[in-house]
Design a protein around this motif. Structure first.
Motif, PDB file in Angstrom:
ATOM      1  N   LEU A   9      41.759  50.565  32.547  1.00  0.00           N
ATOM      2  CA  LEU A   9      41.666  50.942  33.954  1.00  0.00           C
ATOM      3  C   LEU A   9      43.021  51.392  34.485  1.00  0.00           C
ATOM      4  O   LEU A   9      43.148  52.454  35.084  1.00  0.00           O
ATOM      5  CB  LEU A   9      41.163  49.729  34.732  1.00  0.00           C
ATOM      6  CG  LEU A   9      40.992  49.874  36.213  1.00  0.00           C
ATOM      7  CD1 LEU A   9      39.955  50.940  36.486  1.00  0.00           C
ATOM      8  CD2 LEU A   9      40.534  48.551  36.807  1.00  0.00           C
ATOM      9  N   SER A  10      44.078  50.593  34.209  1.00  0.00           N
ATOM     10  CA  SER A  10      45.360  50.969  34.787  1.00  0.00           C
ATOM     11  C   SER A  10      45.883  52.267  34.179  1.00  0.00           C
ATOM     12  O   SER A  10      46.661  52.968  34.791  1.00  0.00           O
ATOM     13  CB  SER A  10      46.382  49.837  34.674  1.00  0.00           C
ATOM     14  OG  SER A  10      46.150  49.112  33.528  1.00  0.00           O
ATOM     15  N   ALA A  57      31.766  45.331  48.491  1.00  0.00           N
ATOM     16  CA  ALA A  57      32.006  44.753  47.159  1.00  0.00           C
ATOM     17  C   ALA A  57      30.758  44.005  46.690  1.00  0.00           C
ATOM     18  O   ALA A  57      30.345  44.134  45.535  1.00  0.00           O
ATOM     19  CB  ALA A  57      33.212  43.813  47.216  1.00  0.00           C
ATOM     20  N   GLY A  58      30.119  43.273  47.601  1.00  0.00           N
ATOM     21  CA  GLY A  58      28.912  42.518  47.241  1.00  0.00           C
ATOM     22  C   GLY A  58      27.783  43.442  46.799  1.00  0.00           C
ATOM     23  O   GLY A  58      27.122  43.198  45.782  1.00  0.00           O
ATOM     24  N   THR A  91      35.270  43.986  39.853  1.00  0.00           N
ATOM     25  CA  THR A  91      35.079  44.444  41.232  1.00  0.00           C
ATOM     26  C   THR A  91      35.914  45.693  41.521  1.00  0.00           C
ATOM     27  O   THR A  91      35.422  46.664  42.098  1.00  0.00           O
ATOM     28  CB  THR A  91      35.474  43.323  42.217  1.00  0.00           C
ATOM     29  OG1 THR A  91      34.931  42.101  41.737  1.00  0.00           O
ATOM     30  CG2 THR A  91      34.974  43.603  43.615  1.00  0.00           C
ATOM     31  N   ILE A  92      37.153  45.676  41.101  1.00  0.00           N
ATOM     32  CA  ILE A  92      38.043  46.794  41.443  1.00  0.00           C
ATOM     33  C   ILE A  92      37.633  48.066  40.692  1.00  0.00           C
ATOM     34  O   ILE A  92      37.754  49.169  41.228  1.00  0.00           O
ATOM     35  CB  ILE A  92      39.524  46.417  41.218  1.00  0.00           C
ATOM     36  CG1 ILE A  92      40.385  47.178  42.224  1.00  0.00           C
ATOM     37  CG2 ILE A  92      39.993  46.657  39.822  1.00  0.00           C
ATOM     38  CD1 ILE A  92      41.704  46.566  42.475  1.00  0.00           C
ATOM     39  N   GLN A 125      46.080  40.821  44.218  1.00  0.00           N
ATOM     40  CA  GLN A 125      47.006  41.230  43.151  1.00  0.00           C
ATOM     41  C   GLN A 125      46.436  42.404  42.371  1.00  0.00           C
ATOM     42  O   GLN A 125      47.151  43.339  42.019  1.00  0.00           O
ATOM     43  CB  GLN A 125      47.272  40.067  42.211  1.00  0.00           C
ATOM     44  CG  GLN A 125      48.340  39.142  42.763  1.00  0.00           C
ATOM     45  CD  GLN A 125      48.627  37.989  41.814  1.00  0.00           C
ATOM     46  OE1 GLN A 125      48.206  37.994  40.657  1.00  0.00           O
ATOM     47  NE2 GLN A 125      49.315  36.986  42.327  1.00  0.00           N
ATOM     48  N   GLY A 126      45.130  42.346  42.104  1.00  0.00           N
ATOM     49  CA  GLY A 126      44.466  43.439  41.370  1.00  0.00           C
ATOM     50  C   GLY A 126      44.582  44.736  42.142  1.00  0.00           C
ATOM     51  O   GLY A 126      44.904  45.787  41.586  1.00  0.00           O
ATOM     52  N   TRP A 127      44.345  44.671  43.441  1.00  0.00           N
ATOM     53  CA  TRP A 127      44.450  45.861  44.278  1.00  0.00           C
ATOM     54  C   TRP A 127      45.879  46.397  44.236  1.00  0.00           C
ATOM     55  O   TRP A 127      46.101  47.595  44.020  1.00  0.00           O
ATOM     56  CB  TRP A 127      44.051  45.534  45.721  1.00  0.00           C
ATOM     57  CG  TRP A 127      44.224  46.706  46.647  1.00  0.00           C
ATOM     58  CD1 TRP A 127      45.344  47.027  47.358  1.00  0.00           C
ATOM     59  CD2 TRP A 127      43.257  47.737  46.934  1.00  0.00           C
ATOM     60  NE1 TRP A 127      45.138  48.189  48.077  1.00  0.00           N
ATOM     61  CE2 TRP A 127      43.868  48.642  47.828  1.00  0.00           C
ATOM     62  CE3 TRP A 127      41.950  47.980  46.522  1.00  0.00           C
ATOM     63  CZ2 TRP A 127      43.207  49.766  48.331  1.00  0.00           C
ATOM     64  CZ3 TRP A 127      41.289  49.105  47.023  1.00  0.00           C
ATOM     65  CH2 TRP A 127      41.919  49.974  47.915  1.00  0.00           C
TER      66      TRP A 127
END
Ligand code: ADP
Ligand code: AMP
Length: 219
Positions: A9-10, A57-58, A91-92, A125-127
């Motif tokens: 992903l990154s 997100a849900g 989620t991200i 942190q992920g965001w």
């Protein structure tokens, strides 16, 4: 498996989002509040009157849970039932894909309401690691109401929603998750002066009048 996904992903994000961000950098409003505070209800109203795209997100996680080929379906189902926060990598990735698909279809659709995110430190942190510099977080809309109001609204919604978590047992856990994990994130944004707090215990129209005033002022 999740680590691999995050690694891929990154690597992918810079190229994909960079390309769309050459057109316009995504402008993001985070929408937070307890379960049943009315986030989805107000987001739908915002979409009707302003040029935002609503990403819940849900909802994205429930769609992924229902997707037959998904390798995360069972994991997501368990987390949702327990009112726990799904690992951020999943989620991200869903949020990123939804943002890209929206902007690819129409480059003028660069304003996003991201509802139910970031819900904890891990989300934040992920965001920051994946989206920093690739999207601007304008502010946070915080729909504030008591646990009792939240629980009663979700129980009422549960009569027809078919959701596996709109029951008293899941709700007790969701409220605990909200208080322990999400409130500190709202406090953190509050310290940065980025939070608009709205009394969400009032009627839908009264709440929306406040939302409109904020959006009109923020531009
Ligand atoms: P969230 O997205 O925060 O979980 P929803 O928007 O789905 O919350 O709202 C939860 C339930 O409460 C829904 O059944 C909705 O119709 C109802 N609801 C939302 N806002 C209000 C309000 N201001 N007053 C009364 N009921 C509301
Ligand atoms: P909601 O539709 O916002 O009430 O969310 C329902 C459930 O989906 C939550 O209780 C979590 O299990 C999961 N969920 C929603 N948003 C997130 C998120 N940002 N990170 C992880 N899990 C989430």
């Amino acid at each position: 498996m999740i680590g691999r996904l995050f690694g891929n992903l990154s690597q992918k994000v810079p190229s994909l989002l960079y390309r769309v961000s050459l057109v316009m950098k995504p402008q993001v409003v985070f929408v937070l509040g307890g379960p049943g505070a009315g986030k989805g209800t107000q987001c739908s109203k915002i979409v009707e009157s302003y040029g935002y795209t609503h990403l819940s997100a849900g909802d994205l996680l429930r769609e992924e849970r229902a997707r037959e080929e998904s390798e995360f379906g069972q994991l997501i189902a368990n987390y949702i039932k327990e009112g726990k926060i799904v690992p951020v990598e999943i989620t991200i990735n869903l949020l990123r894909k939804a943002m890209e698909a929206t902007m690819k279809k129409n480059e003028n659709k660069f304003r996003f309401l991201i509802d139910g995110f970031p819900r904890n430190e891990d989300n934040l942190q992920g965001w920051n690691s994946v989206m920093d510099g690739k999207a601007d977080v304008k502010f946070v809309l915080f729909f504030d109401c008591s646990n009792e109001v939240c629980i009663n609204r979700c129980l009422e919604r549960g009569k027809s929603s078919g959701r596996t978590d709109d029951n008293r047992e899941s709700l007790e856990k969701r409220i605990q998750t909200y208080l322990q994990s999400t409130r500190p994130i709202i406090d953190l944004y509050e310290k940065q002066g980025k939070v608009h707090t709205i009394d969400a215990s009032r009627s839908v129209d009264e709440v929306f009048a406040d939302v409109k005033a904020i959006l009109d002022k923020e531009g």
